[in-house]
Design an enzyme around this catalytic site. Sequence first.
Site, PDB file in Angstrom:
ATOM      1  N   GLU A   1       0.822  -1.226   0.000  1.00 21.67           N
ATOM      2  CA  GLU A   1       0.000   0.000   0.000  1.00 21.67           C
ATOM      3  C   GLU A   1       0.851   1.269   0.000  1.00 21.67           C
ATOM      4  O   GLU A   1       0.765   2.100   0.922  1.00 21.67           O
ATOM      5  CB  GLU A   1      -0.931   0.028   1.215  1.00 21.67           C
ATOM      6  CG  GLU A   1      -1.886  -1.140   1.292  1.00 21.67           C
ATOM      7  CD  GLU A   1      -2.915  -1.001   2.413  1.00 21.67           C
ATOM      8  OE1 GLU A   1      -2.785  -0.098   3.248  1.00 21.67           O
ATOM      9  OE2 GLU A   1      -3.872  -1.806   2.438  1.00 21.67           O
TER      10      GLU A   1
ATOM     11  N   GLU B   1      -4.887  -8.798   1.114  1.00 21.81           N
ATOM     12  CA  GLU B   1      -5.493  -8.415   2.398  1.00 21.81           C
ATOM     13  C   GLU B   1      -6.980  -8.203   2.184  1.00 21.81           C
ATOM     14  O   GLU B   1      -7.407  -7.573   1.208  1.00 21.81           O
ATOM     15  CB  GLU B   1      -4.934  -7.085   2.943  1.00 21.81           C
ATOM     16  CG  GLU B   1      -3.624  -7.173   3.638  1.00 21.81           C
ATOM     17  CD  GLU B   1      -3.145  -5.825   4.197  1.00 21.81           C
ATOM     18  OE1 GLU B   1      -3.988  -4.994   4.620  1.00 21.81           O
ATOM     19  OE2 GLU B   1      -1.924  -5.618   4.199  1.00 21.81           O
TER      20      GLU B   1
HETATM   21  C1  BG6 Z   1      -4.252  -2.195   6.045  1.00 20.89           C
HETATM   22  C2  BG6 Z   1      -2.769  -2.138   6.347  1.00 20.89           C
HETATM   23  O1  BG6 Z   1      -4.583  -1.258   5.086  1.00 20.89           O
HETATM   24  O2  BG6 Z   1      -5.100  -1.924   7.143  1.00 20.89           O
HETATM   25  C3  BG6 Z   1      -2.431  -2.760   7.703  1.00 20.89           C
HETATM   26  O3  BG6 Z   1      -2.000  -2.780   5.338  1.00 20.89           O
HETATM   27  C4  BG6 Z   1      -3.410  -2.280   8.772  1.00 20.89           C
HETATM   28  O4  BG6 Z   1      -1.099  -2.471   8.021  1.00 20.89           O
HETATM   29  C5  BG6 Z   1      -4.849  -2.621   8.342  1.00 20.89           C
HETATM   30  O5  BG6 Z   1      -3.124  -2.828  10.018  1.00 20.89           O
HETATM   31  C6  BG6 Z   1      -5.928  -2.296   9.396  1.00 20.89           C
HETATM   32  O6  BG6 Z   1      -5.991  -0.966   9.756  1.00 20.89           O
HETATM   33  P1  BG6 Z   1      -6.819  -0.421  11.007  1.00 20.89           P
HETATM   34  O7  BG6 Z   1      -6.634   1.052  10.960  1.00 20.89           O
HETATM   35  O8  BG6 Z   1      -8.257  -0.800  10.844  1.00 20.89           O
HETATM   36  O9  BG6 Z   1      -6.255  -1.039  12.234  1.00 20.89           O
END
Ligand code: BG6
Length: 473
Positions: free
Chosen positions: A177, A375
């Site tokens: 990202e 992801e």
């Molecule tokens: C993703 C990232 O976009 O979101 C991760 O690659 C991150 O590193 C994940 O932990 C979740 O984000 P959040 O803000 O909901 O904890």
Amino acid sequence: MNQIENMTGQTKKYIFPTDFWWGTAASATQMEGAADEAGKGPNIWDYWYEQEPNRFFDGVSANVASNFYHRYEEDIALMKELGHNSFRLSISWSRLFPTGEGKINPLAVDFYNRVIDELIQADIEPFVNLYHFDMPLSLQQKGGWENREVVMHYVDYAKTCFELFGDRVSKWFTHNEPIVPVEGGYLYDFHYPNVVDFKRAVQVAYHSILSSALAIQAYKEADQAGKIGIILNLTPSYPRSQNEADVQAAHLADILFNRSFLDPSVLGTFPQELIDLLEEQNALPVMEETDRQTIAAHTVDLLGINYYQPRRIKVKEHLPNPAAPFMPEHLFDYYEMPGRKMNRHRGWEIYEKGVYDILTNLRKNYGNIECFISENGMGVEGEEQYRDADGSIQDDYRIDFIAEHLKWVHLALEEGSNVKGYHLWTFMDNWSWSNAYKNRYGFVGVDLASQTRTVKKSGHWFKQLIEDDGFIK
Ligand code: BG6
């Protein structure tokens, strides 16, 4: 397998190829802990926490995180138990090179060797990412991604990783990202160095893209047998309506937030409209003559897709303050679709079809590049409330979330998408930047005080899915 009936009483089998990549993703700073141990140098997260601990949810730092550094054997054994055939981790640049350049830390080499070997022994393929938001502090002090010299240090770091681990790792990623450090660090104030400046943000974005192309070039020159790609958060932009003005606004958001990285990474070119827009804003980055050729000649073999939520857009309705510095939101407004499905535990919209729209776009407009869902996942604040008497989190909402997304991945596959796998974010609850441990995402719950791991209901469900190559719903 249990038959799960849907509302109409009909069920369907969603069967995936036997070699589909099933697993999870995580990152170094978020899971390793041992932040100031074993020779690791500070990165921007260590430094920022030291300066402004109040910026972090409940004042929790990344110092201990999920303590993977000390517990990796146990964690990998649990991954194996849950059926993983692949796992994405990142290397901490400042663990390997404490100042980002120069002298290597032998303890880090030893650690990553042990982790990679342990994964392979467990029949889990390591997917290794080189950069997940964690700039070494001493390089940030030289300007971070704004400084071209840092790009060159990154390429040296990448080369070192290929040399050290490339005999066993055959899936590499240059960045995770890369637009997020641009947004967080240079536009919207949620990453260090907390700058708000569109022109500087563009330079950071440009250097990230260039660094990716140069790392790909280095990988090809190293003549190793694997593949190298990038992981992008491709958030589809949906217009409020088919009114021309809404459609155009969504198109601009798509160009700025998706195609800015997707086009150079996969096609080797920048959208002309993006170049025009940057020119209009007097925000074209500083480039060198041969850069365009470098970017054109070194595109990715493989694309990781991170997808959480859609971006809904309407035409700009109120003119920005003429004195305000330019921001992307001067070109459109965000739109909350009435009746949208919400993950009320995280405040994000859930729109499962988005994953299908991304895969279809890649199939039609990006040469059907080999890709995987790198992801996807559901963050839940206050997940403790779902713990049952036996101590396991009953996260039926997460099972539903994954299954409903996988249905769309399955349809895309049936239509010829080159999608090769699905990784959940994340394996075990981990530290998430300034949100720290606020939103829990893992298949495995982690009790922070005791560091006890407990598999959630979704973890068991995923194991069954992998055994069955799919599910019935
Ligand atoms: C993703 C990232 O976009 O979101 C991760 O690659 C991150 O590193 C994940 O932990 C979740 O984000 P959040 O803000 O909901 O904890």
